[in-house]
Write an enzyme that holds these catalytic residues in place. Sequence first.
Site, PDB file in Angstrom:
ATOM      1  N   ASP A  65      30.224  47.637  55.817  1.00  0.00           N
ATOM      2  CA  ASP A  65      28.982  47.066  56.327  1.00  0.00           C
ATOM      3  C   ASP A  65      29.181  46.183  57.558  1.00  0.00           C
ATOM      4  O   ASP A  65      30.190  45.491  57.695  1.00  0.00           O
ATOM      5  CB  ASP A  65      28.323  46.247  55.211  1.00  0.00           C
ATOM      6  N   ASP A 125      27.283  48.122  63.626  1.00  0.00           N
ATOM      7  CA  ASP A 125      26.359  47.097  64.104  1.00  0.00           C
ATOM      8  C   ASP A 125      26.578  46.795  65.581  1.00  0.00           C
ATOM      9  O   ASP A 125      27.461  46.022  65.960  1.00  0.00           O
ATOM     10  CB  ASP A 125      26.542  45.821  63.274  1.00  0.00           C
ATOM     11  N   GLU A 178      21.459  49.355  63.227  1.00  0.00           N
ATOM     12  CA  GLU A 178      20.407  48.337  63.179  1.00  0.00           C
ATOM     13  C   GLU A 178      19.688  48.269  64.522  1.00  0.00           C
ATOM     14  O   GLU A 178      20.312  48.292  65.588  1.00  0.00           O
ATOM     15  CB  GLU A 178      21.010  46.971  62.844  1.00  0.00           C
TER      16      GLU A 178
END
Length: 282
Positions: free
Chosen positions: A84, A106, A136
């Site tokens: 993540d 990200d 994102e």
Amino acid sequence: MPLVSTGELVSEARAAGHGVAAFNVITLEHAEAVALGAERAEAPAILQISENAVKFHGGRLAAIAAATSAVARASSARLSLHLDHVMDVELLRAAHPEGFSSVMFDASKLSYGENVKATADAVRWGHERGIWIEAELGKVGGKEGEAPLDAHAPGVRTDPAEAAAYVAETGVDALAVAVGSSHAMTERTAALDHALIGSLAAAVPVPLVLHGSSGVPDDEIRQAITSGMVKINVGTALNTAFTGEVRAYLDAHETGVDPRKYLAPAREAMAGTVAGFLGLLK
């Protein structure tokens, strides 16, 4: 049970109109709690290790990944392994040999054009190896090391038209969007923009991801899933449960030194939190 792929769990949840929860893993106890909570809830779950968690473990992914994978394989629940909030390209590339089926890449700190380029490169790399890629768009505040961000400030939330273009240009498999939640919230007071969630779900062909779900009340999470949210990320709520139990034990046992005495109730508290969130998503 063998690991399940994140893409499979998310696709199943989306097809059924349900959500699937992803829980942050920092220590072995976190992984054990997620597996235990999923077993109790009789629900699948995603175990996710963030770049910040890897930094906590000295920048070395292998040990925490192996431990988390071993816990998941020993569980009777259907569990997947997800990496993540990865900004480091080298960490992204470490996902494949360590057995991760998915990565959230990200690039949200970059300009839109740079974000698109970096994410498209990550998607190409991932898809060549069968790795599902989440990205994102928008600004979900509260990340460690960042200045405070008002989730309701102008320009923070994800624009549906831009989201549609972004997904088309990058080829991502899922999109984390800014709709009113924030990372690291310790109180469940976030109010989501459900009309925006619906517009985003209609605008993009991929599943939507809600980051910062620890701060979102139960009813808001249920409504978000109805509006089109699929993957629900939970981290701080586990840490709140964990720390509360550790603090309570040490306050009551000032001379205690055996970590098992406080880690056991801390793990149990996290398992209860996991089961509670999973119960919301069915």
